[in-house]
Design a protein around this motif. Sequence first.
Motif, mmCIF file in Angstrom:
data_model
loop_
_atom_site.group_PDB
_atom_site.id
_atom_site.type_symbol
_atom_site.label_atom_id
_atom_site.label_comp_id
_atom_site.label_asym_id
_atom_site.label_seq_id
_atom_site.Cartn_x
_atom_site.Cartn_y
_atom_site.Cartn_z
ATOM 1 N N GLN A 199 -12.215 0.969 0.778
ATOM 2 C CA GLN A 199 -12.805 0.014 -0.167
ATOM 3 C C GLN A 199 -12.101 -1.339 -0.105
ATOM 4 O O GLN A 199 -12.723 -2.376 -0.253
ATOM 5 C CB GLN A 199 -12.764 0.566 -1.589
ATOM 6 C CG GLN A 199 -13.645 1.777 -1.791
ATOM 7 C CD GLN A 199 -15.090 1.489 -1.432
ATOM 8 O OE1 GLN A 199 -15.691 0.541 -1.912
ATOM 9 N NE2 GLN A 199 -15.646 2.306 -0.557
ATOM 10 N N CYS A 200 -10.790 -1.319 0.147
ATOM 11 C CA CYS A 200 -10.044 -2.582 0.236
ATOM 12 C C CYS A 200 -10.520 -3.403 1.431
ATOM 13 O O CYS A 200 -10.738 -4.614 1.320
ATOM 14 C CB CYS A 200 -8.545 -2.319 0.311
ATOM 15 S SG CYS A 200 -8.035 -1.251 1.672
ATOM 16 N N SER A 218 -5.455 2.641 5.093
ATOM 17 C CA SER A 218 -5.484 1.200 4.885
ATOM 18 C C SER A 218 -4.158 0.554 5.251
ATOM 19 O O SER A 218 -3.095 1.149 5.087
ATOM 20 C CB SER A 218 -5.824 0.894 3.430
ATOM 21 O OG SER A 218 -7.118 1.366 3.153
ATOM 22 N N ILE A 263 -2.932 0.552 -4.000
ATOM 23 C CA ILE A 263 -2.582 -0.839 -3.698
ATOM 24 C C ILE A 263 -1.934 -1.490 -4.908
ATOM 25 O O ILE A 263 -2.494 -1.481 -6.003
ATOM 26 C CB ILE A 263 -3.827 -1.639 -3.278
ATOM 27 C CG1 ILE A 263 -4.489 -0.970 -2.078
ATOM 28 C CG2 ILE A 263 -3.468 -3.077 -2.979
ATOM 29 C CD1 ILE A 263 -5.844 -1.523 -1.735
ATOM 30 N N CYS A 273 -2.670 6.729 -0.280
ATOM 31 C CA CYS A 273 -3.908 6.256 0.359
ATOM 32 C C CYS A 273 -4.674 7.424 0.983
ATOM 33 O O CYS A 273 -4.093 8.284 1.644
ATOM 34 C CB CYS A 273 -3.570 5.218 1.429
ATOM 35 S SG CYS A 273 -5.011 4.593 2.315
ATOM 36 N N ILE A 312 0.862 -1.186 0.000
ATOM 37 C CA ILE A 312 0.000 0.000 0.000
ATOM 38 C C ILE A 312 0.893 1.229 0.000
ATOM 39 O O ILE A 312 1.772 1.369 0.849
ATOM 40 C CB ILE A 312 -0.935 0.026 1.219
ATOM 41 C CG1 ILE A 312 -1.867 -1.188 1.186
ATOM 42 C CG2 ILE A 312 -1.742 1.324 1.251
ATOM 43 C CD1 ILE A 312 -2.745 -1.325 2.410
ATOM 44 N N CYS A 337 -9.735 0.453 -5.139
ATOM 45 C CA CYS A 337 -9.115 1.627 -4.517
ATOM 46 C C CYS A 337 -9.271 2.839 -5.437
ATOM 47 O O CYS A 337 -8.805 2.819 -6.576
ATOM 48 C CB CYS A 337 -7.632 1.370 -4.237
ATOM 49 S SG CYS A 337 -6.818 2.788 -3.479
#
Length: 70
Positions: free
Chosen positions: A21-22, A38, A65, A16, A11, A60
């Motif tokens: 969402q991940c 995340s 990611i 980020c 990540i 994402c």
Amino acid sequence: MSAVRPVHIAIDTGRCIGAGQCALTAPDVFTQGDSGFSEVLPGREHGNGNPLVREAAQACPVAAIAVRLR
């Protein structure tokens, strides 16, 4: 039957935005840390064969990611 190929998950913490969402897509691999961003759960850096890892990366909104074959 296809073999599960090991991957490495990373990540980009500078990219980020903490959308989560991940973690919603693959909660057994990703979480949101105390910072709100995340994180990959400890011991899950290789995805553990979870087919949702790639889907989580695609979900994402800022493409933070990376999932690479090992």
